[in-house]
Design a protein around this motif. Structure first.
Motif, PDB file in Angstrom:
ATOM      1  N   GLY A  75      -0.429  -1.998  -4.276  1.00  0.00           N
ATOM      2  CA  GLY A  75      -1.321  -2.846  -4.607  1.00  0.00           C
ATOM      3  C   GLY A  75      -2.390  -2.920  -5.557  1.00  0.00           C
ATOM      4  O   GLY A  75      -2.984  -3.580  -6.151  1.00  0.00           O
ATOM      5  N   ALA A  76      -2.834  -1.508  -5.860  1.00  0.00           N
ATOM      6  CA  ALA A  76      -3.899  -1.290  -6.852  1.00  0.00           C
ATOM      7  C   ALA A  76      -3.304  -1.653  -8.064  1.00  0.00           C
ATOM      8  O   ALA A  76      -4.296  -1.920  -8.975  1.00  0.00           O
ATOM      9  N   LYS A  77      -1.975  -1.465  -8.342  1.00  0.00           N
ATOM     10  CA  LYS A  77      -1.430  -1.541  -9.646  1.00  0.00           C
ATOM     11  C   LYS A  77      -1.174  -3.048 -10.189  1.00  0.00           C
ATOM     12  O   LYS A  77      -1.798  -3.439 -11.115  1.00  0.00           O
ATOM     13  N   THR A  78      -1.050  -3.755  -8.933  1.00  0.00           N
ATOM     14  CA  THR A  78      -1.182  -5.338  -8.969  1.00  0.00           C
ATOM     15  C   THR A  78      -2.748  -6.013  -9.147  1.00  0.00           C
ATOM     16  O   THR A  78      -2.686  -6.547 -10.492  1.00  0.00           O
ATOM     17  N   LEU A  79      -3.446  -5.333  -8.738  1.00  0.00           N
ATOM     18  CA  LEU A  79      -4.960  -5.683  -8.780  1.00  0.00           C
ATOM     19  C   LEU A  79      -5.121  -5.249 -10.285  1.00  0.00           C
ATOM     20  O   LEU A  79      -5.872  -5.979 -10.957  1.00  0.00           O
ATOM     21  N   GLY A  80      -4.984  -4.101 -10.734  1.00  0.00           N
ATOM     22  CA  GLY A  80      -5.261  -3.548 -12.013  1.00  0.00           C
ATOM     23  C   GLY A  80      -4.847  -4.526 -13.159  1.00  0.00           C
ATOM     24  O   GLY A  80      -5.380  -4.900 -14.112  1.00  0.00           O
ATOM     25  N   GLN A  81      -3.369  -4.970 -12.987  1.00  0.00           N
ATOM     26  CA  GLN A  81      -2.835  -5.887 -13.935  1.00  0.00           C
ATOM     27  C   GLN A  81      -3.640  -7.116 -14.048  1.00  0.00           C
ATOM     28  O   GLN A  81      -3.807  -7.610 -14.927  1.00  0.00           O
ATOM     29  N   PRO A 106       0.848  -1.247   0.008  1.00  0.00           N
ATOM     30  CA  PRO A 106       0.058   0.059  -0.011  1.00  0.00           C
ATOM     31  C   PRO A 106       0.757   1.210  -0.072  1.00  0.00           C
ATOM     32  O   PRO A 106       1.060   2.080   1.070  1.00  0.00           O
ATOM     33  N   GLY A 107       1.454   1.480  -1.088  1.00  0.00           N
ATOM     34  CA  GLY A 107       2.445   2.721  -1.038  1.00  0.00           C
ATOM     35  C   GLY A 107       2.913   3.095  -2.596  1.00  0.00           C
ATOM     36  O   GLY A 107       2.605   2.385  -3.356  1.00  0.00           O
ATOM     37  N   GLN A 140       2.580   7.179   3.195  1.00  0.00           N
ATOM     38  CA  GLN A 140       2.189   8.003   4.381  1.00  0.00           C
ATOM     39  C   GLN A 140       1.014   7.510   5.071  1.00  0.00           C
ATOM     40  O   GLN A 140       0.915   7.655   6.166  1.00  0.00           O
ATOM     41  N   THR A 141       0.215   6.550   4.399  1.00  0.00           N
ATOM     42  CA  THR A 141      -1.005   6.085   5.123  1.00  0.00           C
ATOM     43  C   THR A 141      -0.635   4.996   6.126  1.00  0.00           C
ATOM     44  O   THR A 141      -1.068   4.682   7.123  1.00  0.00           O
ATOM     45  N   VAL A 142       0.549   4.162   5.905  1.00  0.00           N
ATOM     46  CA  VAL A 142       0.887   3.093   6.844  1.00  0.00           C
ATOM     47  C   VAL A 142       2.200   3.430   7.419  1.00  0.00           C
ATOM     48  O   VAL A 142       2.941   2.679   8.040  1.00  0.00           O
TER      49      VAL A 142
END
Ligand SMILES: [Zn+2]
Length: 412
Positions: free
Chosen positions: A200-206, A154-155, A174-176
């Motif tokens: 993580g959002a990018k791996t989900l996207g892939q 997450p970053g 910054q969030t974690v």
């Protein structure tokens, strides 16, 4: 000059191997003739390169089909059992490590909740290495057959010098509270396997683009809706990264100037209104001590039961979410928007119509009319699958490069 010529021949060969491997991986089984048609390579090239791939054990014959009047055509595929991949999701509440075969069938998984230490980086690295050892041991998998470990975090991920074999990877979040965490070097101290790390959002996207709701789209946005909110923007079929790979931090776009305090330290971010953590906190009626997932499920149940404050909160969340999707539509002109992540999949069936309506109300009419908005198809564990696509992509792009020991075993 001679050196350059040699390099070019090698590059061409690698390019042909990569093209055929990708076609077989995503569209196989295919015959040699079909491979020629879809790849544009000559029959001679296909025959040579397939011969090499067969010898390397990267392609296998898997039956045949009748051809019109001629001899039956042999079908080829990438053997799923040839090698393994590991995907890791450093999520908001747990670390999940999964072992996959080359066909991305999950063989084993290990889930470790993040304890009171939260996202303390030493603790997270320890959980990843523990999970890795567990999935290899429970399946009796030889680490030499693992093409690599992909990690979704997450970053914002700085890839560092590619020559350092993953050891230069640094994460900022910054969030974690990760300030330049050298996760590559930390993981490298505990494993020799090739390392790949991405947001993580990018791996989900892939994962959604390759196997899920994004398949076939050239311009898309895959939105990750969990505790926090992120996005993976696909433009011209490739991920849009920006100067230092942080593009797509959609959760921290502003929906209310001077509004609620966000985990990133700023105010008025989308995430501070619709992230699962924010929703549960704003509702304020989740049973004490319940997890965030249980809290969100309770909020949803209350709304389904018609409780006014829950109904209103979710309706407002759908409007914020839809308005933020309208921003994506106006900025990127995607043909498809896919909503994934555990919270998105949990709330999606109830909120999707309202999200679509809000997107229509807030976006420019022309691009909105070209955009579909749907839920992800790969389930809440898509980040882990996506993380495993990081070493898989390296394997396919390199034309089937194997770790040294695995290559030696094939040659012997
Ligand atoms: Zn923020």
């Amino acid at each position: 000059m001679a050196e350059r010529g040699k390099q070019t021949v090698r590059d061409l060969r690698r390019g042909s191997r990569s093209t055929l491997l990708q076609r077989l991986y995503f569209e196989g089984p295919l015959s040699r003739q079909e491979l020629g048609q879809v790849s544009g390579l000559s029959a001679g090239s296909v025959s040579n390169v397939v011969g090499e791939l067969l010898a390397d054990g990267l392609v296998e014959e898997c039956g045949s089909v009748e051809s019109d009047g001629g001899r039956p055509r042999i079908l080829l595929q990438v053997p799923p059992g040839r090698a393994h991949l590991v995907g890791v999701d450093v999520g908001e509440t747990q670390v999940r490590v999964a072992l996959f075969d080359l066909g991305l069938t999950e063989l084993a998984a290990s889930d470790h909740p993040l304890s009171d230490c939260g996202h303390d980086s030493d603790h997270v690295v320890e959980l990843i290495l523990t999970g890795l050892a567990e999935v290899l041991e429970s399946t009796g998998t030889d680490p030499a057959t693992v093409l690599g470990v992909g990690v979704g975090v997450p970053g914002i991920v700085e890839q560092g010098d590619p020559g350092t074999d993953g050891a230069g990877i640094v994460v900022h979040s910054q969030t974690v509270d990760w300030d330049a965490v050298p996760i590559g070097r930390m993981l490298r101290a505990g494993t020799d396997l090739p390392l790949y790390v991405d947001n993580g959002a990018k791996t989900l996207g892939q994962a959604e683009m390759w196997f899920g709701a994004g398949r076939g789209a050239r311009h898309a946005v895959v939105a990750l809706f969990g505790s926090g909110v992120g996005a993976c923007v696909i433009a011209e079929g490739a991920r849009f990264r920006g100067a230092t790979s942080s593009a797509g931090e959609w959760g921290h776009t502003k929906v209310h100037v001077g509004g609620r305090l966000c985990r990133c330290g700023s105010r008025g971010c989308l995430e501070a209104y619709v992230g699962a953590e924010a929703l549960v906190e704003r509702w304020g009626r989740a049973p004490a001590g319940s997890s965030e997932k249980a809290g969100l499920a309770a909020l949803l149940a209350a709304a389904e039961a018609g409780e006014a404050d829950a109904v209103e909160l979710l309706a407002e969340a759908a409007e914020y979410f839809g308005a933020a999707i309208a921003d994506l539509i106006n900025l990127f002109n995607p043909e498809r928007i896919v909503i994934g992540g555990w919270a998105g999949l949990m709330l999606g069936p109830r909120l999707l119509p309202a999200i679509r309506d809000a997107a229509t109300a807030y976006a420019l009419r022309f691009p909105r009319a070209q955009t579909s908005i749907d839920l992800g198809r790969l389930g809440p564990d898509a980040v882990t699958v996506g993380a495993a696509t990081l070493p898989l992509w390296h394997f396919l792009q390199s034309g089937g490069e194997l770790p040294a020991r695995l290559a030696a075993a094939a040659a012997g």
